[in-house]
Motif scaffolding. Structure first.
Motif, PDB file in Angstrom:
ATOM      1  N   PRO A 127       0.809  -1.230   0.000  1.00  0.00           N
ATOM      2  CA  PRO A 127       0.000   0.000   0.000  1.00  0.00           C
ATOM      3  C   PRO A 127       0.839   1.276   0.000  1.00  0.00           C
ATOM      4  N   LEU A 128       1.894   1.305   0.802  1.00  0.00           N
ATOM      5  CA  LEU A 128       2.731   2.506   0.838  1.00  0.00           C
ATOM      6  C   LEU A 128       3.446   2.708  -0.499  1.00  0.00           C
ATOM      7  N   GLN A 129       3.932   1.642  -1.097  1.00  0.00           N
ATOM      8  CA  GLN A 129       4.580   1.766  -2.402  1.00  0.00           C
ATOM      9  C   GLN A 129       3.598   2.261  -3.465  1.00  0.00           C
ATOM     10  N   GLN A 130       2.361   1.786  -3.403  1.00  0.00           N
ATOM     11  CA  GLN A 130       1.337   2.251  -4.333  1.00  0.00           C
ATOM     12  C   GLN A 130       1.123   3.764  -4.198  1.00  0.00           C
ATOM     13  N   LEU A 131       1.057   4.228  -2.962  1.00  0.00           N
ATOM     14  CA  LEU A 131       0.843   5.652  -2.712  1.00  0.00           C
ATOM     15  C   LEU A 131       2.020   6.478  -3.218  1.00  0.00           C
ATOM     16  N   LEU A 132       3.231   5.973  -3.009  1.00  0.00           N
ATOM     17  CA  LEU A 132       4.418   6.697  -3.468  1.00  0.00           C
ATOM     18  C   LEU A 132       4.479   6.752  -4.991  1.00  0.00           C
ATOM     19  N   ILE A 184       6.587  13.247   3.255  1.00  0.00           N
ATOM     20  CA  ILE A 184       5.306  13.528   3.895  1.00  0.00           C
ATOM     21  C   ILE A 184       4.362  12.342   3.705  1.00  0.00           C
ATOM     22  N   ILE A 185       4.324  11.793   2.476  1.00  0.00           N
ATOM     23  CA  ILE A 185       3.479  10.635   2.207  1.00  0.00           C
ATOM     24  C   ILE A 185       3.952   9.433   3.023  1.00  0.00           C
ATOM     25  N   THR A 186       5.259   9.197   3.020  1.00  0.00           N
ATOM     26  CA  THR A 186       5.824   8.029   3.705  1.00  0.00           C
ATOM     27  C   THR A 186       5.525   8.055   5.195  1.00  0.00           C
ATOM     28  N   TYR A 187       5.870   9.152   5.840  1.00  0.00           N
ATOM     29  CA  TYR A 187       5.718   9.202   7.301  1.00  0.00           C
ATOM     30  C   TYR A 187       4.289   9.527   7.712  1.00  0.00           C
ATOM     31  N   GLY A 188       3.542  10.225   6.861  1.00  0.00           N
ATOM     32  CA  GLY A 188       2.130  10.426   7.148  1.00  0.00           C
ATOM     33  C   GLY A 188       1.390   9.103   7.169  1.00  0.00           C
ATOM     34  N   TYR A 189       1.695   8.222   6.209  1.00  0.00           N
ATOM     35  CA  TYR A 189       1.098   6.886   6.163  1.00  0.00           C
ATOM     36  C   TYR A 189       1.454   6.096   7.424  1.00  0.00           C
ATOM     37  N   GLY A 234      -4.651   2.227  12.175  1.00  0.00           N
ATOM     38  CA  GLY A 234      -4.705   1.005  11.387  1.00  0.00           C
ATOM     39  C   GLY A 234      -4.491   1.246   9.905  1.00  0.00           C
ATOM     40  N   LYS A 235      -4.517   0.145   9.130  1.00  0.00           N
ATOM     41  CA  LYS A 235      -4.163   0.191   7.720  1.00  0.00           C
ATOM     42  C   LYS A 235      -5.171   0.972   6.872  1.00  0.00           C
ATOM     43  N   LYS A 236      -6.467   0.864   7.198  1.00  0.00           N
ATOM     44  CA  LYS A 236      -7.468   1.556   6.394  1.00  0.00           C
ATOM     45  C   LYS A 236      -7.328   3.062   6.534  1.00  0.00           C
ATOM     46  N   ALA A 237      -7.196   3.543   7.759  1.00  0.00           N
ATOM     47  CA  ALA A 237      -6.995   4.973   7.973  1.00  0.00           C
ATOM     48  C   ALA A 237      -5.697   5.442   7.339  1.00  0.00           C
ATOM     49  N   ALA A 238      -4.647   4.603   7.407  1.00  0.00           N
ATOM     50  CA  ALA A 238      -3.361   4.957   6.807  1.00  0.00           C
ATOM     51  C   ALA A 238      -3.481   5.106   5.296  1.00  0.00           C
ATOM     52  N   TRP A 239      -4.241   4.183   4.662  1.00  0.00           N
ATOM     53  CA  TRP A 239      -4.410   4.256   3.212  1.00  0.00           C
ATOM     54  C   TRP A 239      -5.094   5.559   2.803  1.00  0.00           C
ATOM     55  N   TYR A 240      -6.172   5.914   3.489  1.00  0.00           N
ATOM     56  CA  TYR A 240      -6.887   7.134   3.141  1.00  0.00           C
ATOM     57  C   TYR A 240      -6.044   8.378   3.438  1.00  0.00           C
ATOM     58  N   ALA A 241      -5.343   8.379   4.560  1.00  0.00           N
ATOM     59  CA  ALA A 241      -4.457   9.506   4.862  1.00  0.00           C
ATOM     60  C   ALA A 241      -3.384   9.643   3.789  1.00  0.00           C
ATOM     61  N   GLY A 242      -2.837   8.493   3.343  1.00  0.00           N
ATOM     62  CA  GLY A 242      -1.830   8.515   2.290  1.00  0.00           C
ATOM     63  C   GLY A 242      -2.379   9.019   0.968  1.00  0.00           C
ATOM     64  N   ILE A 243      -3.605   8.620   0.628  1.00  0.00           N
ATOM     65  CA  ILE A 243      -4.245   9.117  -0.593  1.00  0.00           C
ATOM     66  C   ILE A 243      -4.425  10.629  -0.531  1.00  0.00           C
ATOM     67  N   PHE A 244      -4.868  11.133   0.612  1.00  0.00           N
ATOM     68  CA  PHE A 244      -5.047  12.578   0.765  1.00  0.00           C
ATOM     69  C   PHE A 244      -3.707  13.309   0.600  1.00  0.00           C
ATOM     70  N   LEU A 245      -2.664  12.787   1.242  1.00  0.00           N
ATOM     71  CA  LEU A 245      -1.357  13.443   1.170  1.00  0.00           C
ATOM     72  C   LEU A 245      -0.752  13.350  -0.224  1.00  0.00           C
ATOM     73  N   ALA A 246      -1.071  12.287  -0.941  1.00  0.00           N
ATOM     74  CA  ALA A 246      -0.499  12.093  -2.277  1.00  0.00           C
ATOM     75  C   ALA A 246      -1.265  12.828  -3.360  1.00  0.00           C
ATOM     76  N   LEU A 247      -2.614  12.831  -3.263  1.00  0.00           N
ATOM     77  CA  LEU A 247      -3.418  13.233  -4.418  1.00  0.00           C
ATOM     78  C   LEU A 247      -4.485  14.275  -4.116  1.00  0.00           C
ATOM     79  N   GLY A 282      -7.045  14.022  11.283  1.00  0.00           N
ATOM     80  CA  GLY A 282      -8.453  14.075  10.931  1.00  0.00           C
ATOM     81  C   GLY A 282      -8.947  12.778  10.326  1.00  0.00           C
ATOM     82  N   THR A 283      -8.107  12.113   9.520  1.00  0.00           N
ATOM     83  CA  THR A 283      -8.497  10.833   8.926  1.00  0.00           C
ATOM     84  C   THR A 283      -8.645   9.763   9.997  1.00  0.00           C
ATOM     85  N   VAL A 284      -7.715   9.733  10.947  1.00  0.00           N
ATOM     86  CA  VAL A 284      -7.824   8.771  12.054  1.00  0.00           C
ATOM     87  C   VAL A 284      -9.125   8.999  12.824  1.00  0.00           C
TER      88      VAL A 284
END
Length: 379
Positions: A14-19, A116-121, A129-142, A333-335
């Motif tokens: 998931p983190l690699q996908q976001l990056l 920011i994406i890496t450490y935000g995730y 958890g992983k679901k909140a991390a994915w959405y937070a990463g999407i927000f930070l990336a896109l 906020g995502t958490v």
């Protein structure tokens, strides 16, 4: 397309996908989003550092025999100084085209923003958890403005990777005194990029005190923070101005003297900006989540709260100031948003959720490409 999506999900974490996703859009901004976004990210960083390479002082920041009464104007020379050495090296190897040089600068900032994406995730994963991390990463990336500001020389945004790294180090469950040492170093770098980082540091300090952190660890944290500030500010100012922290003291004095000389808006200006920038109704849910998760995400809640409270009180209000806390707010906020969702999902009609999500995603998909490749202000 479905087979490619399946391969992409199976091949990368998931983190690699976001990056990959965040990096691809940022690369478009590196290539196409030329120019500058605000006055400060060009004239206070690029013009000043390039002028030093060319043998003059564009902003009259430095002492000069022709101006013996010149005083520090309150600008940290750390970040422009880094650009000075980059441009000096470019001159030495024969890169003189401004467009080529600025493409390289945008690329460096795009790579820097990937932290920011890496450490935000990772922070969101530890908190929610992983679901909140994915959405937070999407927000930070896109999120629609993220790639654009990621390639700008805007100190309000450039300071964020060290802040995210520091919060991650302090957040880990098995943190030891070395984590506090390195967190202090990273926050010292962030402070030297922009002095207003002090309010984020104060907030992190409050969170550590509330958590009853040991005196040894707090001392380690404070010691390395002060050492880094001394090296990047005190020593530099001693060499240039022959006195310690001359620019920081000039900065404090300048802001007291010119508190109402720039933007002077209503007290809730920054709240309005946050709610609009993050696209309602998502922005409302994220802001509510920030407060709901305040205990769990104390290392983010208190820095954002202290920073926002001071800037709400202080008369000088400028839109770019809020960029220093928006990515942090996206993570906490995502958490909190998922905490709210799990608690009240049975009371919310699914149709309302689907419509709201479609509106936010649709508007973001319109704004993201438009801003990411826009040639902004020109000089």
């Amino acid at each position: 397309m479905s087979s490619f999506r399946k391969w992409f999900i199976q091949r990368f974490s998931p983190l690699q996908q976001l990056l990959i996703l965040g990096g691809a859009v940022r690369l478009l901004s590196v290539i196409f989003s030329k120019g500058f976004g605000w006055h400060d990210d060009h004239f206070l960083i690029i013009e000043s550092s390039q002028s030093w390479v060319d043998g003059y002082d564009y902003n009259d920041w430095l002492p000069s025999p022709d101006a013996p009464d010149r005083q520090p104007q309150g600008h940290s020379l750390f970040y422009p100084g880094i650009h000075y050495f980059i441009f000096l090296f470019m001159k030495w190897i024969g890169f003189n085209d401004p467009q080529v040089k600025m493409t390289f600068i945008r690329l460096l900032h795009a790579l820097w923003s990937m932290l920011i994406i890496t450490y935000g995730y990772r922070i969101a994963e530890n908190y929610g958890g992983k679901k909140a991390a994915w959405y937070a990463g999407i927000f930070l990336a896109l999120f629609w403005f993220m790639p654009f500001v990621s390639v700008r020389n805007l100190v309000e945004f450039v300071l964020l990777p060290p802040v995210f790294i520091a919060i991650y180090l302090l957040q880990t469950q098995k943190r030891g005194w070395r984590d506090f040492l390195f967190a202090g170093l990273w926050l010292g770098i962030a402070f030297s990029i922009r002095f207003q980082t002090a309010f984020l540091v104060i907030g992190i300090g409050i969170a550590l005190l509330i958590a009853r952190t040991s005196f040894k660890n707090i001392l380690s944290f404070a010691f390395t923070f002060l050492v880094m500030v001394f090296l990047t500010q005190g020593v530099v100012d001693m060499i240039i101005w022959k006195r310690l922290f001359a620019e920081f003291m000039g900065y404090v004095q300048y802001n007291f003297d010119n508190a109402t000389a720039y933007g002077h808006d209503v007290w809730h200006m920054y709240l309005d900006l946050i709610l609009g920038l993050l696209i309602p109704p998502l922005s409302i849910l994220l802001f509510a989540g920030y407060f709901v998760a305040w205990k769990r995400t104390a290392l983010i809640f208190w820095p954002v709260f202290i920073y926002l409270a001071f800037h709400t009180y202080f008369p000088n209000k400028q839109e770019r100031f809020v960029l220093s806390i928006v990515p942090l707010l996206l993570v906490s906020g995502t958490v909190g948003m998922f905490m709210i969702y799990e608690r009240y999902k049975q009371y919310v009609p699914r149709r309302l959720f689907v419509i709201s999500r479609a509106f936010v995603v649709g508007l973001n998909l319109i704004l993201l490409p438009l801003l990411s490749v826009s040639y902004s202000k020109r000089h």
